[in-house]
Design a protein around this motif. Structure first.
Motif, mmCIF file in Angstrom:
data_model
loop_
_atom_site.group_PDB
_atom_site.id
_atom_site.type_symbol
_atom_site.label_atom_id
_atom_site.label_comp_id
_atom_site.label_asym_id
_atom_site.label_seq_id
_atom_site.Cartn_x
_atom_site.Cartn_y
_atom_site.Cartn_z
ATOM 1 N N SER A 94 0.827 -1.200 0.000
ATOM 2 C CA SER A 94 0.000 0.000 0.000
ATOM 3 C C SER A 94 0.867 1.259 0.000
ATOM 4 O O SER A 94 0.569 2.236 -0.700
ATOM 5 C CB SER A 94 -0.915 -0.011 1.226
ATOM 6 N N LEU A 95 1.935 1.237 0.780
ATOM 7 C CA LEU A 95 2.863 2.371 0.812
ATOM 8 C C LEU A 95 3.507 2.582 -0.550
ATOM 9 O O LEU A 95 3.629 3.716 -1.032
ATOM 10 C CB LEU A 95 3.936 2.118 1.871
ATOM 11 N N TRP A 96 3.908 1.480 -1.181
ATOM 12 C CA TRP A 96 4.517 1.551 -2.507
ATOM 13 C C TRP A 96 3.523 2.098 -3.525
ATOM 14 O O TRP A 96 3.854 2.914 -4.385
ATOM 15 C CB TRP A 96 4.993 0.153 -2.916
ATOM 16 N N ALA A 97 2.274 1.636 -3.437
ATOM 17 C CA ALA A 97 1.230 2.091 -4.362
ATOM 18 C C ALA A 97 1.013 3.597 -4.256
ATOM 19 O O ALA A 97 0.766 4.278 -5.255
ATOM 20 C CB ALA A 97 -0.070 1.347 -4.083
ATOM 21 N N LYS A 98 1.098 4.130 -3.049
ATOM 22 C CA LYS A 98 0.880 5.563 -2.848
ATOM 23 C C LYS A 98 1.917 6.386 -3.604
ATOM 24 O O LYS A 98 1.603 7.434 -4.176
ATOM 25 C CB LYS A 98 0.940 5.879 -1.342
ATOM 26 N N PHE A 99 3.148 5.905 -3.641
ATOM 27 C CA PHE A 99 4.218 6.658 -4.285
ATOM 28 C C PHE A 99 4.311 6.388 -5.787
ATOM 29 O O PHE A 99 4.907 7.190 -6.517
ATOM 30 C CB PHE A 99 5.566 6.337 -3.620
ATOM 31 N N THR A 100 3.752 5.279 -6.251
ATOM 32 C CA THR A 100 3.857 4.954 -7.676
ATOM 33 C C THR A 100 2.539 5.131 -8.431
ATOM 34 O O THR A 100 2.525 5.604 -9.566
ATOM 35 C CB THR A 100 4.351 3.509 -7.862
ATOM 36 N N TRP A 101 1.430 4.745 -7.803
ATOM 37 C CA TRP A 101 0.123 4.843 -8.448
ATOM 38 C C TRP A 101 -0.682 6.034 -7.949
ATOM 39 O O TRP A 101 -1.757 6.312 -8.465
ATOM 40 C CB TRP A 101 -0.685 3.559 -8.233
#
Length: 220
Positions: A94-101
């Protein structure tokens, strides 16, 4: 000491992962940028979860054959720790998604399937907690666990590949290859996977020993 070599290896690999994961060079790719370093933490969490669930279902099968309470304890602790790593996988994703998506969560089939898989195993723990009689709880839990594992595999690995997905490796979206997972990243990624898996089994072993002591004192 010779019996605990794998614990020392786990600590060394995790320390190496944290240091190298933050300092070693990574490919500079559009959208991902420095967030690609999360690969060293997000993906190993899922690998660890899967290995713990696999060990759990093996002990469930052993319990149904032997009726040994120790096998049932190992099975349930495999699920307990596996769920923890699954939740960590969801959080790091979820953290990764916030910065990429640009969002914490999407309707991406990989994310939703992973969440459903975690809920299935949480239901296993709830089911066990709702049964008072020990042998009945162990038998029903073992059968549930045996069916839960292949369902989890289908949800995490099969269904997402049958639809379009933002997630790498699914729905025609290429997974990490030589383009992004280069030689420098592989030098960190593989030890990270081994280290986190060993840490997961170490935690499982500790929880198993605690449960054994609790059962011993309760039986007195």
């Amino acid at each position: 000491m010779t019996k605990n070599w794998w614990k020392l290896l786990a600590v060394v690999f995790i320390i190496y992962t944290i240091i190298a994961g933050l300092l070693f060079k990574v490919p500079h790719l559009a959208i991902l940028h420095e967030s690609i370093r999360n690969l060293y933490f997000h993906v190993p969490m899922w690998f660890t979860m899967i290995m713990l669930f696999l060990s759990s279902v093996i002990y469930s099968v052993k319990y149904l054959k032997s009726g040994n309470e120790q096998d049932d304890l190992r099975a349930v602790e495999g699920v307990n720790v596996g769920v923890i790593f699954g939740i960590l996988g969801l959080l790091t994703g979820s953290l990764w998604a916030k910065f990429t998506w640009g969002t914490w969560w999407t309707t991406d089939p990989k994310l939703n399937s992973a969440l459903i898989a975690i809920l299935i195993y949480l239901a296993y723990l709830v089911l066990r907690g709702s049964l008072d009689e020990e042998q009945k709880r162990a038998r029903i839990g073992a059968v549930y666990n045996i069916f839960a594992f292949p369902v989890m595999i289908v949800l995490v690995f099969v269904l997402p590949r049958m639809t379009d997905s933002l997630h790498p490796g699914n729905g025609g979206n290429p997974g990490f290859g030589s383009y992004d997972l280069d030689r420098n990243m592989r030098m960190v990624f593989y030890p990270a996977c081994i280290g986190w898996i060993l840490i997961g089994f170490w935690i499982k072993q500790l929880r198993f020993r605690i449960r054994k002591m609790e059962n011993y004192f309760l039986s007195k």
